[in-house]
Motif scaffolding. Structure first.
Motif, short mmCIF file in Angstrom:
data_model
loop_
_atom_site.label_atom_id
_atom_site.label_comp_id
_atom_site.label_asym_id
_atom_site.label_seq_id
_atom_site.Cartn_x
_atom_site.Cartn_y
_atom_site.Cartn_z
N LEU A 1 0.84 -1.20 0.00
CA LEU A 1 0.00 0.00 0.00
C LEU A 1 0.87 1.25 0.00
O LEU A 1 1.74 1.41 0.86
CB LEU A 1 -0.91 0.02 1.23
CG LEU A 1 -1.87 -1.16 1.38
CD1 LEU A 1 -2.70 -1.01 2.66
CD2 LEU A 1 -2.79 -1.29 0.17
N ASP B 1 0.76 5.35 0.16
CA ASP B 1 -0.05 6.51 0.52
C ASP B 1 0.08 7.58 -0.56
O ASP B 1 1.18 8.10 -0.80
CB ASP B 1 0.41 7.06 1.88
CG ASP B 1 -0.52 8.13 2.43
OD1 ASP B 1 -1.19 8.81 1.64
OD2 ASP B 1 -0.54 8.31 3.66
N ASP C 1 -5.23 11.13 -0.31
CA ASP C 1 -6.51 10.73 0.28
C ASP C 1 -6.83 9.27 0.04
O ASP C 1 -7.85 8.76 0.50
CB ASP C 1 -7.65 11.59 -0.28
CG ASP C 1 -7.80 11.41 -1.79
OD1 ASP C 1 -6.82 11.01 -2.45
OD2 ASP C 1 -8.91 11.68 -2.31
N ARG C 2 -5.96 8.57 -0.69
CA ARG C 2 -6.20 7.17 -1.02
C ARG C 2 -4.91 6.36 -0.91
O ARG C 2 -3.82 6.90 -0.77
CB ARG C 2 -6.74 7.04 -2.46
CG ARG C 2 -8.12 7.61 -2.65
CD ARG C 2 -8.62 7.39 -4.06
NE ARG C 2 -7.86 8.18 -5.03
CZ ARG C 2 -8.03 8.13 -6.35
NH1 ARG C 2 -8.93 7.30 -6.86
NH2 ARG C 2 -7.33 8.89 -7.16
N TYR C 3 -5.09 5.06 -0.99
CA TYR C 3 -3.96 4.15 -1.14
C TYR C 3 -3.91 3.63 -2.58
O TYR C 3 -4.94 3.27 -3.16
CB TYR C 3 -4.09 2.94 -0.22
CG TYR C 3 -3.76 3.20 1.23
CD1 TYR C 3 -2.49 3.64 1.63
CD2 TYR C 3 -4.72 2.97 2.21
CE1 TYR C 3 -2.19 3.86 2.96
CE2 TYR C 3 -4.43 3.18 3.55
CZ TYR C 3 -3.17 3.63 3.91
OH TYR C 3 -2.87 3.84 5.23
N LYS D 1 -8.74 5.51 2.19
CA LYS D 1 -8.02 5.03 3.36
C LYS D 1 -8.94 4.36 4.37
O LYS D 1 -8.55 3.41 5.06
CB LYS D 1 -7.26 6.18 4.00
CG LYS D 1 -6.07 6.63 3.17
CD LYS D 1 -5.29 7.74 3.85
CE LYS D 1 -4.06 8.10 3.03
NZ LYS D 1 -3.28 9.21 3.65
N ASP D 2 -10.17 4.83 4.46
CA ASP D 2 -11.09 4.23 5.43
C ASP D 2 -11.79 2.99 4.87
O ASP D 2 -12.59 2.35 5.57
CB ASP D 2 -12.13 5.25 5.91
CG ASP D 2 -12.98 5.80 4.77
OD1 ASP D 2 -12.77 5.41 3.60
OD2 ASP D 2 -13.87 6.63 5.05
#
Length: 327
Positions: free
Chosen positions: A45, A47, A50-52, A157-158
């Motif tokens: 993953l 970073d 706001d996303r992976y 990410k969530d």
């Protein structure tokens, strides 16, 4: 499962067939120690704000030798896609793009076309794009061909799974399509003791033994949204290491009480190779190809929203309990 004492021939293990899982894991650990570990158990993953961005890479393995023996490469592309996509799905990541790498000793339009058809079908099943690839001709390095690929995925990410089960969680499982693309070295050694791949298959659904071994790996991409919707904590793709893959969800005792029925391919491999129950479950998916850990309050709803079922639970401890075994 088969009666081992009633089988002919010496008991066969994965290590005897040429693959020592412990040695392989030690070599992998040495590689990771040298290059540095990445975040994520099933996919790396990265970073990107706001996303992976997630990446997974894998190949088809010695299943290619069965394809070569039958002259049928039409499904191995699906396997290549599946082995990568399923790892991303286990991490809670949506696959979006795939690149393949085909290495051959000499170019052959016939099998290249068949491989391409399988890749296209796999990408369609995974609902993602094939964005390129590479074919390398290396007669001094490769005998026959090798097929591998890399899959890219994106996730908020969530949305990425925590990846850690908790004691008290339920285990929801989904059926496999067969032997998938893992453990073929053991399966090939067992089945060719007394048979050829072109021999008639002794169980229903396939014309030949080789056709049964080539059954393409199930792609579990359709499970991603339901698993997210129902709050799955983590998932395991049952491949290398067999059922011990559940331990990647944390150091607990995984009690599997209702696994899916053992596919007849596994029963045939076990009987022909005189393979122990423990060795079979440490090598193969044995009929259940994907497992998720979830709060028990949402387990039945997840099962009903998909084609899964509740197969067990997570307890305090450190093992995998299945079919009377403690792995």
């Amino acid at each position: 499962m088969s009666d081992e004492d009633g089988s002919d021939g010496e008991e066969l293990t994965y290590a005897d067939a040429g693959v020592d899982i412990d040695a392989s894991e030690a070599a992998t650990a040495a590689l990771i120690g040298a290059v540095g570990d990445s975040e994520g158990d099933y996919a790396g993953l990265l970073d990107i704000g706001d996303r992976y961005l997630a990446l997974a890479t894998d190949g088809v393995g010695t299943k290619l030798l069965v394809a070569e023996a039958l002259g049928d490469y039409s499904t191995v592309g699906i396997d290549c896609i599946a082995m990568n996509v399923n790892d991303l799905v286990a991490a809670g990541v949506r696959p979006v793009a795939f690149v393949d790498y085909l290495a051959v000793d000499e170019p052959d339009e016939r099998f290249a076309e068949q491989v391409g058809e399988g890749l296209a079908r796999g990408a369609e099943l995974a609902n993602m794009e094939l964005v390129g690839g590479e074919t390398a001709v290396m007669p001094e390095v490769v005998k026959g061909l090798d097929l591998a690929g890399t899959c890219a995925g994106l996730a908020a990410k969530d949305a990425v799974f925590d990846g850690r089960a908790r004691p008290g969680d339920a285990l929801v499982g989904w059926r496999s399509s067969g032997i998938h693309s893992n453990g073929l070295t053991l399966a090939r050694e067992a089945t060719t003791r007394n048979h050829a791949y072109t021999d008639a298959c002794p169980f229903k659904g396939y014309e030949t033994i080789g056709e049964a071994l080539l059954e393409p790996t199930r792609i579990y991409a359709d499970l991603l949204d339901p698993m997210r919707d129902h709050g799955v904590r983590g998932a395991a793709h049952i491949t290398g290491g067999g059922w011990t893959n559940l331990e990647r969800l944390g150091d607990h005792r995984y009690v599997v009480e209702e696994p899916f029925d053992v596919h007849p391919t596994f029963e045939f491999v076990q009987s022909e190779g005189n393979v122990s129950d423990e060795e079979m479950h440490r090598t193969f998916n044995m009929g259940t190809g994907f497992v998720a850990a979830i709060d028990p309050a949402g387990a039945e709803a997840l099962a009903e929203a998909t084609d899964g079922r509740v197969i067990g639970r997570v307890e305090a401890g450190s093992s995998v309990a299945i079919r009377g075994l403690e792995l």
